[in-house]
Design an enzyme around this catalytic site. Structure first.
Site, PDB file in Angstrom:
ATOM      1  N   SER A  23       0.824  -1.210   0.000  1.00 46.57           N
ATOM      2  CA  SER A  23       0.000   0.000   0.000  1.00 46.57           C
ATOM      3  C   SER A  23       0.854   1.255   0.000  1.00 46.57           C
ATOM      4  O   SER A  23       0.617   2.197  -0.766  1.00 46.57           O
ATOM      5  CB  SER A  23      -0.926   0.001   1.219  1.00 46.57           C
ATOM      6  N   GLY A  93      -5.177  -4.078  -8.357  1.00 45.78           N
ATOM      7  CA  GLY A  93      -6.366  -3.238  -8.321  1.00 45.78           C
ATOM      8  C   GLY A  93      -6.058  -1.810  -7.926  1.00 45.78           C
ATOM      9  O   GLY A  93      -6.594  -0.853  -8.496  1.00 45.78           O
ATOM     10  N   SER A 192     -13.035   0.535   5.503  1.00 48.53           N
ATOM     11  CA  SER A 192     -11.705   0.729   4.902  1.00 48.53           C
ATOM     12  C   SER A 192     -11.146   2.122   5.126  1.00 48.53           C
ATOM     13  O   SER A 192     -10.218   2.535   4.439  1.00 48.53           O
ATOM     14  CB  SER A 192     -11.777   0.439   3.397  1.00 48.53           C
ATOM     15  N   ASP A 307      -8.489  -8.209   4.630  1.00 51.81           N
ATOM     16  CA  ASP A 307      -7.417  -9.071   4.120  1.00 51.81           C
ATOM     17  C   ASP A 307      -6.795  -9.907   5.236  1.00 51.81           C
ATOM     18  O   ASP A 307      -6.476 -11.081   5.054  1.00 51.81           O
ATOM     19  CB  ASP A 307      -6.343  -8.236   3.422  1.00 51.81           C
ATOM     20  N   LYS A 334     -12.052  -9.134  -4.743  1.00 49.78           N
ATOM     21  CA  LYS A 334     -10.593  -9.094  -4.722  1.00 49.78           C
ATOM     22  C   LYS A 334     -10.032  -9.946  -5.859  1.00 49.78           C
ATOM     23  O   LYS A 334     -10.714 -10.191  -6.862  1.00 49.78           O
ATOM     24  CB  LYS A 334     -10.086  -9.575  -3.361  1.00 49.78           C
ATOM     25  N   ARG A 338     -12.794 -14.022  -2.347  1.00 51.70           N
ATOM     26  CA  ARG A 338     -12.058 -14.577  -1.217  1.00 51.70           C
ATOM     27  C   ARG A 338     -12.966 -15.239  -0.182  1.00 51.70           C
ATOM     28  O   ARG A 338     -12.540 -16.164   0.512  1.00 51.70           O
ATOM     29  CB  ARG A 338     -11.206 -13.481  -0.555  1.00 51.70           C
ATOM     30  N   ARG A 379      -3.133 -14.134  -1.436  1.00 50.70           N
ATOM     31  CA  ARG A 379      -3.464 -14.169  -0.006  1.00 50.70           C
ATOM     32  C   ARG A 379      -4.116 -15.497   0.401  1.00 50.70           C
ATOM     33  O   ARG A 379      -3.927 -15.952   1.536  1.00 50.70           O
ATOM     34  CB  ARG A 379      -4.341 -12.982   0.373  1.00 50.70           C
ATOM     35  N   LYS A 404       3.049 -11.811  -6.301  1.00 50.21           N
ATOM     36  CA  LYS A 404       2.285 -10.561  -6.383  1.00 50.21           C
ATOM     37  C   LYS A 404       2.685  -9.601  -5.263  1.00 50.21           C
ATOM     38  O   LYS A 404       2.771  -8.390  -5.481  1.00 50.21           O
ATOM     39  CB  LYS A 404       0.790 -10.868  -6.316  1.00 50.21           C
TER      40      LYS A 404
END
Length: 419
Positions: A23, A93, A192, A307, A334, A338, A379, A404
């Site tokens: 991030s 993304g 978020s 996550d 995602k 997920r 993940r 990734k």
């Protein structure tokens, strides 16, 4: 190709420093590209997602040297070149949404593309925000063509964040280059919000004034200043060794992530503490000690750290009772769905799992090894692999998916020490 996870012969006893925050790396790359002069990013994440962003910025005329630490970024003072090729976000993304916003400030048409499941992920929030600025946006899924007019005006901009806070992050990062200061009104924002505080933090490190308001943010249009920035380790990666400590009844120290971090996935440490682990902080070291722990089932809302819930779900399989993890609706949008993917793989190794709306209800069962399908999702692969440190015979298909965000993940598991 499959990767067989090494089962630990005893409780883990290890010190881990996760790779740099994805991030922070991508946000800092963007700010540095828009700044005037050379910036340096120390300890960046060297993985597919940031490399995709660096490659797209190069197509916009930005020189980004990623062959050593620190990365050097020669910013263009907000004057990016219209690309002569597609802007390829690969499977990132966050990069895709930022690139759509950047394209809105260019003079001419830009085409943003992606791979894997990225073309299925929603882009409507950022598309609508740009259209409100008079920009023509063709499509709400990749590939998207954005026809900019040379700048974004600014002023009051409404962003629908019901699918992702990344839409707001994209607008925030471009805001300092707008003609007028930006007053950002956020709609539909749920758990978020911490990621937007992270965006604001990075922007401030590059000299931008960002103020929180009742409905969003107010952002100055003075532009970015070149800066040297140290990227902190990734809390989203740190959750996996933390989970190994809980699962094996051992101890793990995670270096580099302080108690004052903005990264929301550190909530996992609080949940592990509630489950019975001893969690402590010393300067920039987090310690998770499960050596004298009987893991308890938990009921928790992870909407602000979805996550991190994947590793937590695996830990719940080793608890004494059932658990319920809610607030996971955003996981459906995602790299995989997920919510369904983690449910499928937890059942594959013997767990009892039910999906109840946006929640996972997890019941420990007779656990065993199996070949895990990561569903093309880094993940899912990393979270499920933590179970293999206890369960003999657990393997992961398509193990390169972890590149990734953590190319050295398997090496980390192979070098874990035990008590």
């Amino acid at each position: 190709m499959t990767y067989r996870v090494p089962t630990l012969p005893g409780p883990v006893d290890a010190v881990i420093r996760p790779p740099g925050s994805k991030s922070e790396t991508i946000r800092a790359l963007t700010a540095a590209a828009l700044a005037e002069g050379r910036s340096h990013l120390y300890s960046p994440l060297e993985a597919d997602d940031p490399w995709a962003m660096a490659g797209a910025l190069h197509a916009l005329g930005v020189d980004v040297a990623t062959d050593s630490d620190p990365w050097a970024v020669d910013g263009r003072g907000g004057r990016l070149e219209p690309p002569q090729v597609d802007l390829d976000a690969n499977e990132s993304g966050l990069s895709a949404r930022i690139l759509v916003a950047l394209a809105g400030s260019l003079d001419g048409a830009s085409r943003i593309v992606g791979r894997g499941r990225l073309p299925e992920r929603p882009m409507g929030g950022i598309a609508a925000a740009l259209r409100g600025q008079g920009v023509e946006v063709d499509g709400e899924r990749l590939p998207i063509v954005v026809s900019g007019r040379g700048h974004l005006w600014g002023g009051r901009i409404e962003v629908d964040c019901s699918h992702s806070s990344q839409f707001a992050t994209a607008v925030m990062l471009v805001a300092p280059t707008m003609h007028e200061p930006c007053i950002l009104d956020l709609k539909g924002l749920s758990g978020s919000a911490a990621y937007l505080e992270g965006t604001a933090s990075i922007m401030r490190r590059f000299g931008v004034t960002v103020e929180r308001t009742v409905t969003g943010f107010e952002i100055s249009n003075q532009g970015y200043l070149a800066s040297d920035v140290v990227i902190e380790p990734d809390a989203s990666a740190a959750v996996y060794p933390m989970a190994v400590a809980a699962i094996t009844g051992g101890i793990v120290k995670v270096e580099g992530v302080g108690q004052d971090t903005w990264q929301p996935d550190m909530k996992v440490a609080d949940v592990l503490n509630a489950m019975g682990c001893e969690v402590s902080w010393e300067q920039d070291v987090l310690e998770v000690d499960a050596r004298h722990t009987r893991l308890l089932g938990i009921e928790t809302d992870m909407s602000d750290a979805p996550d991190g819930s994947l590793a937590l779900a695996v830990v719940c399989l080793f608890a004494d009772g059932p658990s319920r993890i809610s607030g996971l609706g955003s996981l459906r949008h995602k790299e995989s769905d997920r919510l369904e993917a983690i449910s499928s793989e937890l059942r594959r190794i013997g767990g009892g799992v039910a999906v109840d709306g946006d929640a996972l209800v997890i019941t420990p069962g007779d656990l065993h090894g199996a070949e895990i399908d990561p569903h093309g999702d880094h993940r899912i692969a990393m979270a499920m692999a933590t179970a293999g440190t206890r369960l003999t015979g657990l393997s992961v298909s398509a193990p390169a998916v972890v590149n990734k965000t953590w190319p050295g993940y398997w090496e980390m598991l192979e070098t874990l020490d035990t008590a």
